[in-house]
Write a protein that holds these residues in place. Sequence first.
Motif, PDB file in Angstrom:
ATOM      1  N   GLU A  97     123.533 -16.430 -48.216  1.00  0.00           N
ATOM      2  CA  GLU A  97     123.677 -15.212 -49.024  1.00  0.00           C
ATOM      3  C   GLU A  97     122.411 -14.869 -49.820  1.00  0.00           C
ATOM      4  O   GLU A  97     122.266 -13.750 -50.311  1.00  0.00           O
ATOM      5  N   TYR A  98     121.471 -15.816 -49.918  1.00  0.00           N
ATOM      6  CA  TYR A  98     120.226 -15.575 -50.647  1.00  0.00           C
ATOM      7  C   TYR A  98     119.022 -15.458 -49.722  1.00  0.00           C
ATOM      8  O   TYR A  98     117.885 -15.471 -50.181  1.00  0.00           O
ATOM      9  N   SER A  99     119.254 -15.303 -48.429  1.00  0.00           N
ATOM     10  CA  SER A  99     118.136 -15.237 -47.484  1.00  0.00           C
ATOM     11  C   SER A  99     117.230 -14.033 -47.761  1.00  0.00           C
ATOM     12  O   SER A  99     116.002 -14.153 -47.687  1.00  0.00           O
ATOM     13  N   THR A 100     117.806 -12.898 -48.111  1.00  0.00           N
ATOM     14  CA  THR A 100     117.003 -11.714 -48.428  1.00  0.00           C
ATOM     15  C   THR A 100     116.156 -11.967 -49.674  1.00  0.00           C
ATOM     16  O   THR A 100     114.977 -11.609 -49.707  1.00  0.00           O
ATOM     17  N   ASN A 101     116.745 -12.603 -50.676  1.00  0.00           N
ATOM     18  CA  ASN A 101     115.999 -12.926 -51.886  1.00  0.00           C
ATOM     19  C   ASN A 101     114.828 -13.857 -51.575  1.00  0.00           C
ATOM     20  O   ASN A 101     113.733 -13.679 -52.109  1.00  0.00           O
ATOM     21  N   ARG A 102     115.062 -14.845 -50.728  1.00  0.00           N
ATOM     22  CA  ARG A 102     113.985 -15.770 -50.360  1.00  0.00           C
ATOM     23  C   ARG A 102     112.861 -15.030 -49.649  1.00  0.00           C
ATOM     24  O   ARG A 102     111.686 -15.217 -49.959  1.00  0.00           O
ATOM     25  N   MET A 103     113.231 -14.162 -48.703  1.00  0.00           N
ATOM     26  CA  MET A 103     112.206 -13.412 -47.955  1.00  0.00           C
ATOM     27  C   MET A 103     111.421 -12.493 -48.886  1.00  0.00           C
ATOM     28  O   MET A 103     110.194 -12.419 -48.802  1.00  0.00           O
ATOM     29  N   ASP A 104     112.116 -11.790 -49.780  1.00  0.00           N
ATOM     30  CA  ASP A 104     111.447 -10.888 -50.723  1.00  0.00           C
ATOM     31  C   ASP A 104     110.490 -11.651 -51.631  1.00  0.00           C
ATOM     32  O   ASP A 104     109.363 -11.210 -51.873  1.00  0.00           O
ATOM     33  N   SER A 105     110.919 -12.803 -52.106  1.00  0.00           N
ATOM     34  CA  SER A 105     110.082 -13.615 -52.986  1.00  0.00           C
ATOM     35  C   SER A 105     108.856 -14.138 -52.235  1.00  0.00           C
ATOM     36  O   SER A 105     107.751 -14.161 -52.784  1.00  0.00           O
ATOM     37  N   LYS A 106     109.040 -14.535 -50.998  1.00  0.00           N
ATOM     38  CA  LYS A 106     107.906 -15.028 -50.210  1.00  0.00           C
ATOM     39  C   LYS A 106     106.904 -13.909 -49.939  1.00  0.00           C
ATOM     40  O   LYS A 106     105.697 -14.136 -49.923  1.00  0.00           O
ATOM     41  N   LYS A 107     107.411 -12.682 -49.746  1.00  0.00           N
ATOM     42  CA  LYS A 107     106.503 -11.541 -49.560  1.00  0.00           C
ATOM     43  C   LYS A 107     105.689 -11.319 -50.816  1.00  0.00           C
ATOM     44  O   LYS A 107     104.475 -11.074 -50.748  1.00  0.00           O
ATOM     45  N   LEU A 108     106.345 -11.387 -51.983  1.00  0.00           N
ATOM     46  CA  LEU A 108     105.632 -11.218 -53.246  1.00  0.00           C
ATOM     47  C   LEU A 108     104.592 -12.309 -53.429  1.00  0.00           C
ATOM     48  O   LEU A 108     103.496 -12.063 -53.936  1.00  0.00           O
ATOM     49  N   LEU A 109     104.911 -13.510 -52.992  1.00  0.00           N
ATOM     50  CA  LEU A 109     103.990 -14.633 -53.113  1.00  0.00           C
ATOM     51  C   LEU A 109     102.717 -14.397 -52.301  1.00  0.00           C
ATOM     52  O   LEU A 109     101.629 -14.746 -52.731  1.00  0.00           O
TER      53      LEU A 109
END
Length: 87
Positions: free
Chosen positions: A73-85
């Motif tokens: 359920e947090y896969s989108t959050n992980r991807m978004d955070s990695k993009k920001l990184l």
Amino acid sequence: SSVAELKKRGEINTEVDFSKQIKMYFNSCKTLMQQANIYYKENNLETTFVLCWRFQHLLTKNMIKHPQYNLSEYSTNRMDSKKLLKE
């Protein structure tokens, strides 16, 4: 300030409380990057560095230990955070 001093400042307040929802920490990461962008536009590079370092430290050192981090359920959050990184 030296890079080492700035990194130390960036590592303050990055502890993760496993009893809190990980969503709160993803939101904090997003806010950190929004703040860093504001300081960057104001040419405040030291504060920009500290906020970016805090973001990366929180995300790559502490949040990954949270029991909810790998839930689907947090896969989108992980991807978004990695993009920001990467930015």
